[in-house]
Design a protein around this motif. Structure first.
Motif, short mmCIF file in Angstrom:
data_model
loop_
_atom_site.label_atom_id
_atom_site.label_comp_id
_atom_site.label_asym_id
_atom_site.label_seq_id
_atom_site.Cartn_x
_atom_site.Cartn_y
_atom_site.Cartn_z
N MET A 1 0.86 -1.16 0.00
CA MET A 1 0.00 0.00 0.00
C MET A 1 0.91 1.23 0.00
N ASP A 2 0.69 2.11 -0.96
CA ASP A 2 1.45 3.37 -1.01
C ASP A 2 0.54 4.52 -0.63
N TYR A 3 1.05 5.43 0.15
CA TYR A 3 0.34 6.64 0.57
C TYR A 3 1.14 7.85 0.11
N SER A 4 0.47 8.81 -0.53
CA SER A 4 1.16 10.05 -0.88
C SER A 4 0.24 11.24 -0.67
N GLU A 5 0.76 12.21 0.06
CA GLU A 5 -0.01 13.41 0.39
C GLU A 5 0.08 14.41 -0.75
N VAL A 6 -1.07 15.00 -1.11
CA VAL A 6 -1.15 15.99 -2.17
C VAL A 6 -2.05 17.14 -1.72
N THR A 7 -2.08 18.20 -2.49
CA THR A 7 -3.00 19.31 -2.23
C THR A 7 -3.99 19.37 -3.39
N VAL A 8 -5.28 19.36 -3.05
CA VAL A 8 -6.34 19.43 -4.05
C VAL A 8 -7.24 20.61 -3.70
N ALA A 9 -7.30 21.59 -4.58
CA ALA A 9 -8.13 22.78 -4.38
C ALA A 9 -7.86 23.43 -3.02
N GLY A 10 -6.61 23.47 -2.63
CA GLY A 10 -6.23 24.13 -1.39
C GLY A 10 -6.40 23.29 -0.13
N SER A 11 -6.87 22.06 -0.26
CA SER A 11 -7.05 21.17 0.89
C SER A 11 -6.10 19.98 0.78
N ARG A 12 -5.67 19.49 1.92
CA ARG A 12 -4.81 18.30 1.92
C ARG A 12 -5.63 17.07 1.58
N ALA A 13 -5.02 16.20 0.81
CA ALA A 13 -5.65 14.95 0.42
C ALA A 13 -4.58 13.86 0.43
N LEU A 14 -5.02 12.62 0.38
CA LEU A 14 -4.11 11.50 0.42
C LEU A 14 -4.47 10.51 -0.67
N TRP A 15 -3.50 10.19 -1.53
CA TRP A 15 -3.68 9.12 -2.50
C TRP A 15 -3.30 7.83 -1.81
N ILE A 16 -4.15 6.84 -1.91
CA ILE A 16 -3.90 5.53 -1.34
C ILE A 16 -3.94 4.54 -2.50
#
Length: 77
Positions: A1-16
């Protein structure tokens, strides 16, 4: 399982991304947390299990309740 933090429309999000997941599908998971607690990390294992069961990757974002208008009672009464 890979987790990567990103910013989407100014909010933090996480790709799993579970191993072997499909690239052409995305599970989009939004959790309000009662607008008082939690983070993008608090439910990552749950979302990871959902994504793995679905055979796809997931994008998980916590919504935030933004105060748009405050109520101010009429002080003249």
């Amino acid at each position: 399982m890979d987790y990567s933090e990103v910013t989407v429309a100014g909010s933090r999000a996480l790709w799993i991304v579970p191993e072997g997941s499909r690239a052409d599908q995305v599970l989009f998971y939004v959790h309000g947390g009662g607008f008082v607690g939690g983070s993008i990390y608090s439910h990552r294992k749950l979302v990871g299990h959902l994504a793995s069961a679905a055979g796809t990757k997931a994008c998980w974002s916590r919504t935030q309740c933004r105060k748009q208008r405050s109520f101010q009672p009429n002080s003249s009464t």
